[in-house]
Scaffold this motif. Sequence first.
Motif, PDB file in Angstrom:
ATOM      1  N   SER A 117     -10.278  -6.507  -0.723  1.00 64.15           N
ATOM      2  CA  SER A 117      -9.415  -5.405  -0.213  1.00 64.15           C
ATOM      3  C   SER A 117     -10.227  -4.592   0.818  1.00 64.15           C
TER       4      SER A 117
ATOM      5  N   VAL B 284      -8.601   2.430  -1.355  1.00 66.01           N
ATOM      6  CA  VAL B 284      -7.590   1.988  -2.119  1.00 66.01           C
ATOM      7  C   VAL B 284      -7.752   2.519  -3.304  1.00 66.01           C
TER       8      VAL B 284
ATOM      9  N   ASN C 155      -3.702  -2.837   2.614  1.00 72.46           N
ATOM     10  CA  ASN C 155      -3.346  -1.715   1.785  1.00 72.46           C
ATOM     11  C   ASN C 155      -2.234  -0.832   2.839  1.00 72.46           C
TER      12      ASN C 155
END
Lengths: 249, 322
Positions: free
Chosen positions: B40, B44, B9
């Motif tokens: 991830s 985020v 990200n």
Amino acid sequence: MKIAVCLSHVPDTTTRIRFVDNNRRLDTNGVQWIINPWDELALTRALEIKESSGGRVEKVTVVHVGRAGADPTLRKAMAIGADNAIRVDADPADAFSVASHLAAALRQESFDLILCGIESSDYNNSAVGGMLAELLSVTSVSAVSGLEPADDGWLLHRDIDGGVEKIVASSPLVAIVQKGIAREPRIPSMRGIMMAKQKPLQVVPGVEVNPLTEYLGFEIPAPKPPCRKLDPEQVKELAGLLHKEAKVI
Amino acid sequence: MSVLVFAENWDGKFKKITHELVSYASGIAELTGGVVNVLSIGKVEEDELTGLGRFGAEKIWKVEGDEVAFLDNRVFASVLAEAVEKTGSRTVVLAHNNTGKAVAPCLSARLKAALGASVVALPESHNPFVVKKKVFNGNAFARVALNTEMRVLTLMQNSYGLHEREKQPEILDFVPGKAEKPAIRVEEVRKQTGKILLADADIVVSGGRGMKGPENWTMLEELAGVLNAATACSRPVSDEGWRPHSEHTGQTGKIIAPSLYIAVGISGAIQHVAGVRGSKYIVAINKDPDAPIFEVADYGIVGDAFKVVPEFTRAVEEVKKS
């Protein structure tokens, strides 16, 4: 302190790429071989660091995996200023086998810094540096565009999207370098070329390793349709074509 | 036979490349069976995570600890390796960008999983697992068999595109127990803001030596402004210091693949073309009708850039208004 620079030996970047054996092998006919451009920048930076280290860096060693055909490339690296060369006498079957051969050779000596170019201009994998670091269980930093010795190790610039990070890492370290690391690659001097003949080029056997990948064949991309050339007065038509035909604006 | 996507990200947000990676992983999952898991790393926003469902993500694992606050290759590789084990994944997909190129080879060596780097299409078969990848700086492609049970792939940006396969993803916390400790220290981060980044830009306006000097970039910036484009340059331009190195596109600079690349006053040396040939459309503006850039361009204007560019900027404005 000792620095190693891993060198790959690649076709000159202006080579017209062709294949033979039913598109299974590169046509090496007439190919000029050069030091991979990123590795050449890595070597240049290693030499700059040695020269400004006031004797702290005792030598810069270049290491290569391949057959005797690469010896002129290694001599050139020594003519530029490397102190000695090691060639692992094995076929560079894939990135993992190259990294495995390099790891075995580099384990024989304790290098404080190992430099690798971010990719080679033949197979474009960007893989050997990271694999080597992992096989040696050594820290690696990739996308390095600046590198200098610091009190407690190395100060690096790592490129990120739209900027740069300043990083401190200790030895031993694998630095995977890209553009910016050195300004211009060096050109060997006459004196350098003469001296290189006396420098040691050590040939060592490879290790037992099974490649993880196999190149089955190659293809050349289909040529593009010819360019649609317009007159300088037709800028409106161009804008129209990009809007209506290409649909990109 | 699940597929695991590494989702990087940028300040808490994903980019088009993230959606492309999830799309690509879904394509692989259709071939091999199994579901698409996403890992991830970092903090985020929730709707960003959920948004990955549109492209086929079924399980999204998030790691948010301090150990992953910045990129340390071995730390990220160890977290990914653990996620591979937990999700039973056989294929890991990363972007062929700075982060992917840093992490994928470490992961590959750690798992003894074959690496397919800079792949440009879905595998042609999964048993054997054969991928098509870029070689010789885009002057050729290779078919490579990945002969291991697990494999790691890095995908070239804009090579597969976005494909929607609506799923309702489950969002789960992932707490790695076997992560390595960070061994590097990030002292400072310098980032420019408010500019369209070259790597993200859908349209790129690029200038070469034919622009004659840095003072003439205003007209390219105006064109870029109208097109919502990023600016780039050829190698001599960055070597001369007319433009920053970060704008250099070409073999040793940035490799880009926008929808539209506009090359102004660029002759088109093979090394430059290597960095931009992935573009969907190339427009060349050059006064030399024999410049090699016209061999790779789709549209070209042979003429004086100093006259053509301002007029073209106005023409684009007209089109945009209509």
